[in-house]
Design an enzyme around this catalytic site. Sequence first.
Site, PDB file in Angstrom:
ATOM      1  N   SER A 123      19.285  31.586  24.378  1.00 22.56           N
ATOM      2  CA  SER A 123      20.244  32.332  23.561  1.00 22.56           C
ATOM      3  C   SER A 123      21.232  33.053  24.468  1.00 22.56           C
ATOM      4  CB  SER A 123      19.511  33.359  22.704  1.00 22.56           C
ATOM      5  OG  SER A 123      19.058  34.412  23.530  1.00 22.56           O
ATOM      6  N   LYS A 124      22.265  33.536  23.829  1.00 22.49           N
ATOM      7  CA  LYS A 124      23.288  34.250  24.589  1.00 22.49           C
ATOM      8  C   LYS A 124      22.692  35.516  25.209  1.00 22.49           C
ATOM      9  CE  LYS A 124      26.023  37.143  21.782  1.00 22.49           C
ATOM     10  NZ  LYS A 124      27.091  37.461  20.908  1.00 22.49           N
ATOM     11  N   ARG A 125      21.687  36.073  24.543  1.00 24.00           N
ATOM     12  CA  ARG A 125      21.014  37.251  25.111  1.00 24.00           C
ATOM     13  C   ARG A 125      20.259  36.908  26.405  1.00 24.00           C
ATOM     14  NH1 ARG A 125      21.031  37.977  19.965  1.00 24.00           N
ATOM     15  NH2 ARG A 125      19.267  36.571  19.685  1.00 24.00           N
TER      16      ARG A 125
END
Length: 508
Positions: A261-263
Amino acid sequence: MSDKKVRVRFAPSPTGGLHLGGVRTVLFNYLFAKKYKGDFVLRIEDTDQGRYVAGAEDYIMDCLKWCGLIPDESPAAGGHFAPYRQSERKAIYREYAERLVMQGHAYYAFDTTEELERNRREIPNFQYGHAYRDSLRNSLSLTQHQVDQLLDAGEPHVIRIKMPENEHIHFTDMIRGNVSFETGQSDDKVLLKADGMPTYHLAVVVDDYLMKITHAFRGEEWLPSAPVHLLLWEYLGWKANMPQWAHLPLILKPDGHGKLSKRDGARLGFPVYAMNWFDEKTGELTPGFREKGFLPVAFINMLAMLGWNDGTDRELFSLPDLIDKFSIERVNKSGAKFDYEKAKWFNAEWIKLTAIDKLLPDVEELLNENGVQAEKEYIKQVLALVKDRLNFVTSFWKEASYFFEQPKEYDLDAVKPKWTDAKTEFFQSFIVMLNDSDPSIEAAEMETQFKALAEEKGIKAGELMLPFRIMLVGGKFGPHVFDIAVLLGKDGTIKRIHKALEAFNSPS
Ligand code: GLU
């Protein structure tokens, strides 16, 4: 393969930045289309007005352009099946939804948002489907008269698919083989919304049909939607034209646990999006591979290898190579772990393989940003020397700034403990030697002279090389030191030796 012209589509919803998994989806569609001399269509799926983000469509177009994955048909390029933006095709979809209602495969539902929310609150695991649909406000539970009255009165309503209670359906996925579903597990998805817009489910089927799509590669997260789509293809009488689907495995976090994920990118310090994405609402900037300094060819190569190989150990493929070698049989079924170190390796390898002239514009821009003006020829010579050491084009400044300005600091700890007056004398003599040398002296010749002088002075040349490097560079890095000296030129080198000697001989 049938003799129908291959037509694939990438069908993003313009809701934000483009995740690398999205680009891999584009890539596999593109490679497949180009392999079979087919068409690659970009269709913007913007029917969910609530999730629409201004600028996201342009951003997607820019990403495709940067990657060199240019659609044959798109909102910008047009094409025989235009429009390619679903919001502009709104008028098309109702007819199909109504047809499904007529056939008994779909129905009008008049339930208000409040009613549905109450049901969700009060009924555990509430699903609008076979278990409850008869007790809700829809054209299956109401009389024809009641339905007509509501429709005449303009009562807001949606059209839902009537999922069969107990049917076993299946299709052959190009990657996964046979995939089957029990229809009763899915709810009665909305097909047409109260505002007349289709939902994704209806629009994707209608458009894949009308646009004559033959194959569709999409992310594995769309697999649960497949039964609804399968039934729609069947109910609309188009089953023989249904595209062949390939649900691509996920790109996983580096530790293999779950979807990248972007996180994860923010947490582990690497980009996850293709290009920088700025979210106007939150003010958050999500970094991209482009701005990090990845070459598109390396980015594409790295993505292709996340889930595909050509059956050999070969890892470096340009886009034309990929088109040539791509085969769906060699796409893995299981998720691929993202490895940022490997991504950097691809970039470094492609920087080595890329011609200097091609790298030049980015490097010139970088120099400009750092307030440096230099001759093209000189920059090219520097690039030739340092290119094999760059992970990113953007690291050029860090790796090579000393070619454009004198070192501001020296790694004195590496020099001072072993510094002697004899070494100072050596470098003073070396200055004299350089002064007398031919301005076009080559690195090998300079090295021979340097070593001869060291021998004459009774100092090991090896002990002088590091100080010489630090004089020119400031630190313990860079290419062969005599190559650096030759490029800096005799005057530049002499100047640096003078300046460094002051620092090396200063008391502290
Ligand atoms: N609009 C969907 C998306 O945003 C497309 C899914 C599909 O390819 O069917 O990814």
